[in-house]
Write a protein that holds these residues in place. Structure first.
Motif, mmCIF file in Angstrom:
data_model
loop_
_atom_site.group_PDB
_atom_site.id
_atom_site.type_symbol
_atom_site.label_atom_id
_atom_site.label_comp_id
_atom_site.label_asym_id
_atom_site.label_seq_id
_atom_site.Cartn_x
_atom_site.Cartn_y
_atom_site.Cartn_z
ATOM 1 N N ASP A 55 34.151 65.689 68.646
ATOM 2 C CA ASP A 55 34.520 65.755 67.217
ATOM 3 C C ASP A 55 35.444 66.996 67.129
ATOM 4 O O ASP A 55 35.438 67.891 67.947
ATOM 5 N N ASN A 59 35.986 68.433 59.772
ATOM 6 C CA ASN A 59 35.338 68.673 58.575
ATOM 7 C C ASN A 59 34.018 69.047 58.827
ATOM 8 O O ASN A 59 32.710 68.347 58.435
ATOM 9 N N PHE A 110 31.939 57.217 64.481
ATOM 10 C CA PHE A 110 32.038 57.727 63.033
ATOM 11 C C PHE A 110 33.431 58.415 62.644
ATOM 12 O O PHE A 110 33.545 58.610 61.554
HETATM 13 P P1 NAD Z 1 32.262 63.466 57.779
HETATM 14 O O1 NAD Z 1 33.437 63.820 57.513
HETATM 15 O O2 NAD Z 1 30.975 64.298 57.473
HETATM 16 O O3 NAD Z 1 32.246 63.084 59.435
HETATM 17 C C1 NAD Z 1 33.311 62.548 60.004
HETATM 18 C C2 NAD Z 1 33.309 63.526 61.303
HETATM 19 O O4 NAD Z 1 34.854 63.112 61.956
HETATM 20 C C3 NAD Z 1 33.781 65.004 60.905
HETATM 21 O O5 NAD Z 1 32.485 66.177 61.551
HETATM 22 C C4 NAD Z 1 35.254 65.220 61.605
HETATM 23 O O6 NAD Z 1 35.507 66.513 61.778
HETATM 24 C C5 NAD Z 1 35.476 64.215 62.452
HETATM 25 N N1 NAD Z 1 36.777 63.817 62.787
HETATM 26 C C6 NAD Z 1 37.774 63.403 61.845
HETATM 27 N N2 NAD Z 1 38.854 63.044 62.441
HETATM 28 C C7 NAD Z 1 38.546 63.061 63.925
HETATM 29 C C8 NAD Z 1 39.567 63.077 64.885
HETATM 30 N N3 NAD Z 1 40.655 62.507 64.689
HETATM 31 N N4 NAD Z 1 38.882 63.106 66.000
HETATM 32 C C9 NAD Z 1 37.650 63.777 66.092
HETATM 33 N N5 NAD Z 1 36.875 63.886 65.437
HETATM 34 C C10 NAD Z 1 37.293 63.686 63.780
HETATM 35 O O7 NAD Z 1 32.065 61.825 57.428
HETATM 36 P P2 NAD Z 1 30.687 61.087 57.125
HETATM 37 O O8 NAD Z 1 30.323 61.065 55.575
HETATM 38 O O9 NAD Z 1 29.541 61.398 58.214
HETATM 39 O O10 NAD Z 1 31.268 59.827 57.604
HETATM 40 C C11 NAD Z 1 31.263 59.129 58.795
HETATM 41 C C12 NAD Z 1 31.857 57.711 58.958
HETATM 42 O O11 NAD Z 1 31.378 56.961 58.079
HETATM 43 C C13 NAD Z 1 33.392 57.911 58.560
HETATM 44 O O12 NAD Z 1 34.006 57.102 59.261
HETATM 45 C C14 NAD Z 1 33.348 57.443 57.043
HETATM 46 O O13 NAD Z 1 34.895 56.771 56.647
HETATM 47 C C15 NAD Z 1 32.277 56.429 57.078
HETATM 48 N N6 NAD Z 1 31.764 56.016 55.727
HETATM 49 C C16 NAD Z 1 31.402 57.227 55.080
HETATM 50 C C17 NAD Z 1 30.879 57.031 53.904
HETATM 51 C C18 NAD Z 1 30.347 58.248 52.852
HETATM 52 O O14 NAD Z 1 30.283 58.001 51.779
HETATM 53 N N7 NAD Z 1 29.926 59.262 53.598
HETATM 54 C C19 NAD Z 1 30.803 55.686 53.270
HETATM 55 C C20 NAD Z 1 31.228 54.663 54.019
HETATM 56 C C21 NAD Z 1 31.769 54.899 55.354
#
Ligand code: NAD
Ligand code: UD1
Length: 371
Positions: A55, A59, A110
Motif C-alpha cells: 500500500d 489513503n 484492492f
Molecule cells: P481505501 O481507499 O480505504 O483503500 C484503498 C487503499 O489503496 C488505500 O489504503 C490506499 O492508500 C491504497 N492505494 C491507492 N492507490 C495506490 C497505489 N497506486 N499503490 C498502492 N496503494 C494504493 O478504499 P476501500 O473502500 O477499502 O476500497 C478498496 C477497493 O474497493 C478500491 O479499489 C475501491 O475502488 C473498491 N470499492 C470500494 C467501495 C466503497 O464504497 N468503499 C465500493 C466499491 C468498490
C-alpha cells in the motif's frame, strides 16, 4: 529496495505470536491498509493464511516508519503478523521486487483511488493509480507465474439500472466518471487477459455499498476530510463532528422519495473475498468469474438515518437538498450467483451495521489518528 519499502516482517516465514505456522500459503493484498482491505487481511489471517500487504498509504494513516495504524490493530486483534511494503503500484520495479521475495498463492487487488468527484476533476490521476497499478500487478503475476487474482470492482459499472435487482448480466460500462470507467476498463482488461491465458483465473467482485466496521470497534472507515458517502457522514453527525446531514433529493420514485441503496457490512464483504479465495484454491472457479456482493435489500437515506439514530441514541439533524448530480434513485443487487458458486451470503443486518459503525465512530472520533 529503498528503506521505505523494507518489509516489516517476512511473511513467508512468519509465525504468529502464538508460535503457530499454519502454512496455508501467502496472499498478496494490495491496498490492504484501506477500509475493505484491512478487514479482509484480518479474515485471511484468522483463516490461517499469511498476508503480505502493499500500500502506498495515500489513503491510510501511518504514524512513522512502522506499520499503518490499521494493520497494527489487525495484528493485535489476530495475534498474527502482517508483512507490509510501502510501495506505490505505479512503480513496476518496486512491485516486481515484492514478487521476487515471496511466493504468492493469489493476489487480492484492492489498491486504487475511489472518490467519484475527485475522479471527475483529476481523471489522469485516477487512470494512473487504477489502470497502471492494475497492469503492473498483472505484469508481475505473469512474470512470476501467479495465476489467481481477486479484483475489487463496483456496482458503479452498471450505471443507471435498466432493471432491478441488478444481476451480473445487466449491461455495464455506462459510467459517467473516471472512477467508474477505470473499474469497467480493468474488468474488460481482465476478460481479455483470461481469454488469452486459459491457466489464469480472475474473480471480479462488484461491491454495493460497504458500511459498518469490525465488531471490536478497533477497525473501521477513516475517510480523509469531509466524507462523500452517506454513512460516514451520518456517523460524524451522530458523533457531533458535523452539524447536519444534507439529504440529496426526496423526489425519487422510492418509498419515501430518498435514494435507495444496498448497504453491506464490511465484514460480510471481507468474507466474500475469503469465500472466493477458498473456491479458487480448490479449483472450482476457472477463467473470469464475476459476482455481486450485496445483501439484496435496499434502504432509503431516511431509513439509514433512522437506523443510525436508533443505534447511537442520538438525534441526526438533516435538511433536504437538491439531488446530487450523477445519482440514481434505486440500486440493489441480486446475489444469487455468489450464493450458488461461492456459498456466500451476507448475514449481518442493518441494525448490526449501524451498531458496529457507531461503536467504531464513538471510540475513534479522529479515526486512526491520535486525538
Ligand atoms: P481505501 O481507499 O480505504 O483503500 C484503498 C487503499 O489503496 C488505500 O489504503 C490506499 O492508500 C491504497 N492505494 C491507492 N492507490 C495506490 C497505489 N497506486 N499503490 C498502492 N496503494 C494504493 O478504499 P476501500 O473502500 O477499502 O476500497 C478498496 C477497493 O474497493 C478500491 O479499489 C475501491 O475502488 C473498491 N470499492 C470500494 C467501495 C466503497 O464504497 N468503499 C465500493 C466499491 C468498490
Ligand atoms: C457512491 C459512489 C459510487 C460507489 C458507491 C460505493 C458517488 C456519486 N457514487 O455511490 O461510485 O460505487 O458509492 O460505495 O459518489 N447521500 C445523501 N447525503 C450525503 C451523501 C449521500 O443524501 O451526504 C445519499 C445519496 O444521494 C445516495 C445515498 O445517500 O442516495 C448513498 O450515497 P453514497 O454513500 O455516496 O453512495 P452511492 O451514491 O451509492
Amino acid at each position: 529496495m529503498s528503506p521505505s519499502s523494507v518489509p516489516y516482517a517476512n511473511g513467508d516465514h512468519a509465525n504468529d505470536t502464538n508460535g503457530n505456522n499454519p502454512h496455508r500459503g501467502t496472499i498478496l493484498v494490495t491496498g490492504g491498509a484501506g477500509f475493505i482491505g484491512s478487514h479482509t487481511v484480518l479474515e485471511l489471517l484468522n483463516k490461517g493464511f499469511e498476508v503480505v500487504v502493499v500500500d502506498n498509504c495515500i489513503n491510510a494513516y501511518k504514524a512513522d516508519a512502522d506499520l499503518p495504524e490499521c494493520l497494527k490493530r489487525v495484528q493485535e486483534l489476530t495475534g498474527k503478523i502482517v508483512t507490509f511494503y510501502l510501495v506505490d503500484l505505479r512503480d513496476l520495479e518496486k512491485t516486481r521486487e515484492i514478487f521476487s521475495k515471496h511466493s504468492f498463492l493469489c493476489v487480492i487487488h484492492f489498491a486504487g483511488l475511489k472518490a467519484v468527484n475527485e475522479s471527475v476533476q483529476f481523471p489522469l490521476m485516477y487512470y494512473q493509480h487504477n489502470l497502471i497499478g492494475s497492469m503492473n500487478i498483472l505484469q508481475c503475476m505473469v512474470e512470476f507465474k501467479i495465476n489467481d487474482m481477486i479484483f475489487s470492482s463496483s456496482a458503479t459499472v452498471y450505471g443507471s439500472p435498466h432493471f432491478l435487482p441488478l444481476t451480473e448480466s445487466h449491461p455495464v460500462g455506462d459510467c459517467t466518471n473516471a472512477y467508474g470507467k477505470s473499474k469497467y476498463f480493468i474488468e474488460q482488461f481482465l476478460q481479455d487477459h483470461c481469454a488469452a491465458n486459459p491457466h489464469v483465473n480472475a474473480v471480479v467482485l462488484r461491491y454495493f455499498n460497504p458500511i459498518g466496521a469490525h465488531e471490536s470497534g478497533r477497525l473501521g472507515e477513516d475517510p480523509a476530510g469531509i466524507p462523500n458517502n452517506l454513512m460516514p457522514y451520518v456517523a460524524q453527525v451522530a458523533s457531533g463532528k458535523l452539524s447536519q446531514l444534507s439529504v440529496f433529493g426526496n423526489d425519487y420514485e422510492t418509498r419515501d422519495g430518498t435514494g435507495v441503496r444496498d448497504y453491506i457490512h464490511v465484514v460480510d464483504l471481507a468474507l466474500g473475498h475469503t469465500a472466493a479465495l477458498e473456491k479458487m484454491l480448490e479449483g472450482s472457479l476457472s477463467g473470469l468469474k464475476t459476482y455481486n456482493l450485496g445483501t439484496g435489500k435496499g434502504h432509503s437515506v431516511l431509513e439509514m438515518v433512522a437506523a443510525m439514530k436508533k443505534a447511537s441514541g442520538v438525534d441526526i439533524p438533516y435538511v433536504i437538498k437538491a439531488r446530487r448530480g450523477g445519482d440514481v434513485g434505486e440500486v440493489y443487487a441480486d446475489c444469487t450467483l455468489a450464493a450458488t458458486d461461492l456459498n456466500w451470503h451476507a448475514t449481518r443486518d442493518l441494525e448490526t451495521m449501524c451498531r458496529d459503525l457507531w461503536n467504531w465512530q464513538s471510540q475513534n472520533k479522529t479515526g486512526f489518528q491520535p486525538s
